[in-house]
Design a protein around this motif. Structure first.
Motif, PDB file in Angstrom:
ATOM      1  N   VAL A  26       0.868  -1.178   0.000  1.00  0.00           N
ATOM      2  CA  VAL A  26       0.000   0.000   0.000  1.00  0.00           C
ATOM      3  C   VAL A  26       0.902   1.224   0.000  1.00  0.00           C
ATOM      4  N   ILE A  27       0.679   2.148  -0.938  1.00  0.00           N
ATOM      5  CA  ILE A  27       1.508   3.348  -1.079  1.00  0.00           C
ATOM      6  C   ILE A  27       0.636   4.571  -0.811  1.00  0.00           C
ATOM      7  N   LEU A  28       1.090   5.436   0.101  1.00  0.00           N
ATOM      8  CA  LEU A  28       0.371   6.655   0.445  1.00  0.00           C
ATOM      9  C   LEU A  28       1.337   7.833   0.352  1.00  0.00           C
ATOM     10  N   ASP A  29       0.849   8.946  -0.163  1.00  0.00           N
ATOM     11  CA  ASP A  29       1.610  10.197  -0.219  1.00  0.00           C
ATOM     12  C   ASP A  29       0.938  11.215   0.692  1.00  0.00           C
ATOM     13  N   PHE A  30       1.699  11.738   1.651  1.00  0.00           N
ATOM     14  CA  PHE A  30       1.191  12.733   2.600  1.00  0.00           C
ATOM     15  C   PHE A  30       1.830  14.084   2.286  1.00  0.00           C
ATOM     16  N   ASN A  31       0.992  15.099   2.069  1.00  0.00           N
ATOM     17  CA  ASN A  31       1.480  16.472   1.940  1.00  0.00           C
ATOM     18  C   ASN A  31       1.563  17.067   3.352  1.00  0.00           C
ATOM     19  N   ILE A  32       2.779  17.318   3.819  1.00  0.00           N
ATOM     20  CA  ILE A  32       3.016  17.739   5.205  1.00  0.00           C
ATOM     21  C   ILE A  32       3.366  19.224   5.239  1.00  0.00           C
ATOM     22  N   PHE A  33       2.734  19.922   6.179  1.00  0.00           N
ATOM     23  CA  PHE A  33       3.055  21.329   6.457  1.00  0.00           C
ATOM     24  C   PHE A  33       3.208  21.471   7.968  1.00  0.00           C
ATOM     25  N   TYR A  34       4.426  21.828   8.391  1.00  0.00           N
ATOM     26  CA  TYR A  34       4.728  21.896   9.824  1.00  0.00           C
ATOM     27  C   TYR A  34       5.264  23.290  10.157  1.00  0.00           C
ATOM     28  N   GLY A  87      -0.767 -12.361   5.962  1.00  0.00           N
ATOM     29  CA  GLY A  87      -2.024 -12.937   6.425  1.00  0.00           C
ATOM     30  C   GLY A  87      -2.059 -13.228   7.912  1.00  0.00           C
ATOM     31  N   GLN A  88      -1.224 -12.538   8.682  1.00  0.00           N
ATOM     32  CA  GLN A  88      -1.222 -12.727  10.122  1.00  0.00           C
ATOM     33  C   GLN A  88      -0.982 -11.386  10.796  1.00  0.00           C
ATOM     34  N   SER A  89      -1.164 -11.352  12.085  1.00  0.00           N
ATOM     35  CA  SER A  89      -0.957 -10.109  12.820  1.00  0.00           C
ATOM     36  C   SER A  89       0.518  -9.713  12.759  1.00  0.00           C
ATOM     37  N   PRO A  90       0.819  -8.440  12.482  1.00  0.00           N
ATOM     38  CA  PRO A  90      -0.041  -7.246  12.433  1.00  0.00           C
ATOM     39  C   PRO A  90      -0.508  -6.853  11.041  1.00  0.00           C
ATOM     40  N   LEU A  91      -0.602  -7.798  10.101  1.00  0.00           N
ATOM     41  CA  LEU A  91      -1.084  -7.620   8.726  1.00  0.00           C
ATOM     42  C   LEU A  91      -0.087  -6.898   7.822  1.00  0.00           C
ATOM     43  N   VAL A  92       0.858  -6.131   8.408  1.00  0.00           N
ATOM     44  CA  VAL A  92       1.860  -5.408   7.629  1.00  0.00           C
ATOM     45  C   VAL A  92       3.231  -5.810   8.136  1.00  0.00           C
ATOM     46  N   GLY A  93       4.117  -6.208   7.212  1.00  0.00           N
ATOM     47  CA  GLY A  93       5.440  -6.653   7.610  1.00  0.00           C
ATOM     48  C   GLY A  93       6.390  -5.537   7.978  1.00  0.00           C
ATOM     49  N   GLY A  94       6.189  -4.349   7.432  1.00  0.00           N
ATOM     50  CA  GLY A  94       7.079  -3.230   7.725  1.00  0.00           C
ATOM     51  C   GLY A  94       6.536  -1.936   7.168  1.00  0.00           C
ATOM     52  N   VAL A  95       7.086  -0.823   7.667  1.00  0.00           N
ATOM     53  CA  VAL A  95       6.689   0.516   7.233  1.00  0.00           C
ATOM     54  C   VAL A  95       7.940   1.242   6.750  1.00  0.00           C
ATOM     55  N   THR A  96       7.859   1.817   5.557  1.00  0.00           N
ATOM     56  CA  THR A  96       8.962   2.583   4.971  1.00  0.00           C
ATOM     57  C   THR A  96       8.493   4.010   4.716  1.00  0.00           C
ATOM     58  N   MET A  97       9.321   4.992   5.124  1.00  0.00           N
ATOM     59  CA  MET A  97       8.979   6.397   4.941  1.00  0.00           C
ATOM     60  C   MET A  97      10.156   7.125   4.290  1.00  0.00           C
ATOM     61  N   PHE A  98       9.846   8.046   3.386  1.00  0.00           N
ATOM     62  CA  PHE A  98      10.877   8.871   2.769  1.00  0.00           C
ATOM     63  C   PHE A  98      10.214  10.037   2.057  1.00  0.00           C
ATOM     64  N   PHE A  99      10.998  11.094   1.844  1.00  0.00           N
ATOM     65  CA  PHE A  99      10.572  12.223   1.032  1.00  0.00           C
ATOM     66  C   PHE A  99      10.975  11.957  -0.413  1.00  0.00           C
ATOM     67  N   GLY A 104      11.362  28.094  16.643  1.00  0.00           N
ATOM     68  CA  GLY A 104      10.441  28.132  15.523  1.00  0.00           C
ATOM     69  C   GLY A 104      11.080  27.681  14.231  1.00  0.00           C
ATOM     70  N   LEU A 105      10.329  26.873  13.492  1.00  0.00           N
ATOM     71  CA  LEU A 105      10.774  26.441  12.165  1.00  0.00           C
ATOM     72  C   LEU A 105       9.549  26.108  11.320  1.00  0.00           C
ATOM     73  N   GLN A 106       9.765  26.041  10.020  1.00  0.00           N
ATOM     74  CA  GLN A 106       8.686  25.719   9.081  1.00  0.00           C
ATOM     75  C   GLN A 106       9.215  24.702   8.080  1.00  0.00           C
ATOM     76  N   LEU A 107       8.505  23.572   7.963  1.00  0.00           N
ATOM     77  CA  LEU A 107       8.901  22.477   7.075  1.00  0.00           C
ATOM     78  C   LEU A 107       7.724  22.105   6.193  1.00  0.00           C
ATOM     79  N   GLN A 108       7.992  21.916   4.897  1.00  0.00           N
ATOM     80  CA  GLN A 108       6.932  21.549   3.964  1.00  0.00           C
ATOM     81  C   GLN A 108       7.495  20.585   2.930  1.00  0.00           C
ATOM     82  N   GLY A 109       6.750  19.501   2.664  1.00  0.00           N
ATOM     83  CA  GLY A 109       7.187  18.517   1.687  1.00  0.00           C
ATOM     84  C   GLY A 109       6.174  17.397   1.541  1.00  0.00           C
ATOM     85  N   MET A 110       6.488  16.455   0.642  1.00  0.00           N
ATOM     86  CA  MET A 110       5.630  15.295   0.405  1.00  0.00           C
ATOM     87  C   MET A 110       6.323  14.050   0.936  1.00  0.00           C
TER      88      MET A 110
END
Length: 847
Positions: A182-190, A226-238, A210-216
């Motif tokens: 499953v692939i998701l893209d999050f538009n982040i504004f911090y 097919g077993q708990s927790p249903l997902v083998g791993g999570v990968t995150m990157f910009f 104070g700082l401001q960060l923006q990216g996808m």
């Protein structure tokens, strides 16, 4: 003597860079300038000669200025109103961008994420507690060990603030992805209210407030299990480098000045990029079976080869004689994919440059990673902007090869000619083809894991080579610490460096590098471990690439013994070789349905050339040779046909496909059964100069449902608005509504509208509306734009088809009505909104 002649010839010619026409233009503009000056100064002279007061001149100039300003303001209001009427969509989008609106407003496939923002806001205080512990227990010792000057570094205050990051939109990919991910893209504004202070030394304080960060941010959930927790791993990157603004405090407040702010923020973004900007990733395995190195550094998706050919109609940025004379430009192009960037050569004094240069990019995520192109005019001070264009590499992967002129954006005019090729990765040695034109034939991926038992410095292993007692000066020197090491990996002229690991004999790098290979048989991979400060060699290793051809899966994953190092010094790494292959789209094989005995006998009596039918997908070159093979068909005379019913058979003509123009010099016999119904163009296609259309023979390949073949009434109507936006040079097509469509079920039809501006019939030129379910009177109200000139639009035809999204059988045609609109019969400047009769045979329009 010859030198004197050459010097005389040079002095007699015009200056370099100026032609005779340019000199004449400069003289004329100078004379016009002098005449304007005389015209403006003469009233002052006349006033003085007549003895009038200077107040009259001031009053006249004041009245002239007020009138000029008022006139300019009125012109601006009128121009703004006209521009808004013709470019309503773009104006609204520009205003929304200026208001920093969330991404789900700009893009239809981006969804709101209010529930995620509520979760982040609720959990943010606990995240602040985690960050405080992380900074004090992990980051602080690392900073102290990195340098002797920072051994007293201490965080005195850590407060992450009350503002949590905001997710302005979420996009979920469901097509062209693996079924187990499953692939998701999050538009982040911090926009953070953080307050962090630290003491470098007792009298030296630094901090961030104070700082401001923006990216996808892309999040990949894989593998699904097919077993708990249903997902083998999570990968995150910009996917791309995020934008960052920091407000410094303390001694670092000097970094807020314009001279240093860009440098400091770029350095921080570089650190973020080294952690989680492609090809780097942050991975969190959730089960033991998932390996971290496979998650962090998977093999790339492929390689994009970019041919930068030429450009035309660029904007002239250079001027001469203090701006009085317009010159040309010195254009060059910058290409960027992620952190990789190339710059073409600069072509002097031209608005139509030709580069003919080739560059190659490793693609890790497609779709996702974009090819960013920017053109500049090279100057001695600041380079002028000439336009930009961005293209998702997923489109290149889908099309395999794209050769097009691209219209530059954010500039008045300009086009860029690019040829893009998608190269796939293979392990078949038979596909290896080495060339001598500088293009890569393979790609090498190196995963650098760690090193072990490194010597403290170069002297340690050199003294070990000498037997006997160590030297006196060696015994008297104090004990050295573990080395600060990094690894330099190179293949010929290509060289890349790893991060520096401080104070460790067993450093862990965990980095991945990619190299383009031009000759597998002769090139060698060189790995050198070096000291950070002295750049001294701690060990080296060489691997001929030809060895990878003879191992399983062209991969070596093991520990390698270092040369010129300690006795047990080793380096652990994985080297993977892949062959680059340019693949073409696979032709779609269509098997015609078996003919009945009656159809076979009737087809033998035909003598006229008719190309066979095909699907709505574009044909490849090898298909065209088969698809357009002449088939003999007999020519007979047809009986007059009444126009009472919309589905009665009209005269049949030789169909056209793409750019193939076939003149039809006769009419064919009328089919005797509805099963031989054919879909053709209108009568205007009898001309030799007609545009090719998308009409196909329906008697072969995919049939219509029996309900449509037996239908005797109307197929409905469609309401279209057609106009041309002169300022934007766009053909505007608005699909309003349909009525009385053919009902494919008791509850109606799941309809959508597909549009082609003939002869363009590729996937990129196809326009389609959203699906309206369970209705025979759908309201679409969707607008589409085609970037063509007015003259070209008047010579085109618009192919509109109303389709049912779901049919009872997969091998049944989806069309339930179609119409071919000849744009030469419509006044595109004034615009037209009309109802068009839908038919399965040709064009029929009713007001």
């Amino acid at each position: 003597m010859s030198a004197a002649v050459e010097e005389g010839q040079l002095t007699s010619d015009p200056p370099a860079g100026f032609s005779a026409t340019d000199v004449n233009q400069m003289i004329m503009e100078f004379l016009m300038f002098m005449m304007k000056a005389i015209f403006l100064c003469y009233p002052i002279y006349l006033t003085g000669s007549l003895g009038l007061s200077v107040s009259w001149i001031i009053l006249i100039m004041l009245m002239w200025t007020i009138w000029k300003k008022n006139r300019k303001w009125k012109d601006q209001r009128i121009d703004t109103a006209i521009d808004f009427l013709k470019n309503e969509k773009d104006v609204i989008k520009t205003e929304l961008k200026a208001m920093n609106m969330p991404a789900w407003i700009h893009f239809a496939d981006v969804e709101k994420a209010a529930w995620i923002n509520k979760i982040l806001q609720q959990a943010w205080p606990f995240f602040g507690m985690y960050m405080e512990k992380l900074l004090i227990e992990n980051i602080q010792p690392s900073v102290r060990s990195s340098s002797n000057h920072l051994n007293t570094f201490t965080f005195t205050k850590v407060h992450m603030g009350q503002k949590a990051p905001t997710i302005t939109g979420v996009r979920v990919y469901t097509h062209e992805v693996d079924k187990r991910e499953v692939i998701l893209d999050f538009n982040i504004f911090y926009e953070a209210d953080v307050d962090i202070d630290a003491d470098v030394k007792p009298a030296l304080k630094v901090g961030v407030k104070g700082l401001q960060l923006q990216g996808m941010l892309r999040v990949i959930l894989e593998p699904l299990i097919g077993q708990s927790p249903l997902v083998g791993g999570v990968t995150m990157f910009f996917i791309r480098r995020p934008t960052l603004q920091v407000n410094w405090t303390g001694m670092t407040n000097v970094l807020d000045s314009p001279a240093f702010s860009h440098l400091s923020e770029s350095a921080i973004v570089d650190v973020i990029a080294s952690l989680m900007v492609l090809p780097n990733r942050m991975c969190f395995p959730l089960i033991d079976q998932v390996k971290v190195d496979q998650m962090r550094f998977p093999l790339p998706r492929g390689v994009v080869r970019v041919h930068v050919l030429e450009a035309r109609n660029l904007v002239a940025k250079d001027t001469h004689m203090m701006g009085l004379v317009k010159g040309k430009s010195d254009p060059y192009t910058i290409l960027r994919v992620g952190n990789k960037q190339f710059k073409t050569k600069t072509i002097k004094e031209t608005l139509n440059p030709r580069w003919n240069q080739v560059y190659e990019f490793v693609i890790h995520e497609a779709p996702g990673q974009e090819l960013e192109i920017e053109l500049f005019d090279e100057d001695t001070d600041a380079d002028d902007f000439l336009g930009r264009y961005s293209l998702d590499t997923g489109e290149v992967k889908k099309e395999r090869e794209i050769d097009e002129w691209l219209t530059l954006e954010d500039i008045e005019s300009g086009e860029l000619h690019l040829k893009l090729q998608w190269l796939s990765l293979h392990t078949n040695q038979a596909l290896l083809k080495e060339t001598h034109d500088g293009l890569a034939c393979a790609m090498l991926s190196v995963y650098l894991d760690s090193a072990s038992n490194l010597p403290k410095d170069q002297r340690e292993f050199t003294h070990n080579e000498k037997h006997g007692k160590p030297a006196k000066e060696t015994r008297l020197t104090r004990k050295t610490n573990d080395p600060n090491s990094f690894v330099e990996i190179s293949v010929d002229q290509q060289s890349q460096k790893s991060k520096v690991v401080f104070a460790s004999k067993d450093p862990v790098y965990e980095e991945c590098f990619t190299f383009f290979v031009h000759s597998v048989n002769s090139q060698v991979l060189q790995v050198e471990v070096k000291e950070n400060e002295k750049k001294g060699l701690l060990g080296k290793f060489t691997l001929p690439l030809v060895r990878l051809l003879n191992v399983s899966d062209m991969m070596m994953d093991q520990r390698f013994l270092l040369e010129r190092s300690g006795a047990n010094s080793q380096i652990k790494m994985k080297a993977v070789l892949r062959i680059l292959t340019l693949e073409k789209l696979e032709p779609k094989v269509v098997t015609p349905p078996p003919q009945t005995q009656t159809q076979a006998s009737s087809s033998q009596t035909r003598t006229q050339t008719v190309p066979p039918a095909s699907s709505s997908q574009p044909l490849q070159d090898d298909q065209k040779e088969i698809a357009f093979k002449p088939v003999p068909v007999s020519r007979t005379q047809t009986a007059p046909i009444s126009s009472g019913s919309t589905n009665e058979l009209q005269p049949e003509y030789a169909p056209y496909r793409r750019s193939l123009l076939v003149g039809a010099d006769g009419r064919l016999s009328e089919p005797s059964t509805p099963s031989l119904m054919r879909r053709y163009d209108s009568n205007s296609l009898l001309s030799e100069n007609s545009i090719a259309s998308s009409r196909f023979d329906l008697s072969e390949n995919v049939p219509y449902p029996e309900a449509i073949l037996n239908h005797q009434g109307s197929f409905g109507q469609i309401d279209l608005t057609l106009r041309y936006a002169s300022l934007r040079k766009r053909l505007i097509v608005i699909v309003n509504t349909c009525r009385d469509l053919f009902a494919c079920s008791e509850s109606g039809s799941d309809t959508y509208v597909r549009i082609y501006l003939l002869p363009d019939q590729t996937w990129k030129h196809r326009k389609r509306t959203k699906v309206k379910k369970k209705t025979v009177n759908p309201a679409f109200n969707e607008m589409f734009e085609f970037p063509v000139s007015l003259e070209e639009a008047r010579s085109r035809k618009l192919d509109v088809a109303v389709k049912n999204n779901r049919m009872l059988r997969k091998r049944e045609r989806k069309e339930i009505g179609m119409v071919l609109v000849d744009l030469s019969e419509i006044d595109l400047i004034k615009g037209s909104t009309e109802w068009y009769e839908l038919t399965l045979l040709g064009l029929k329009k009713t007001n």
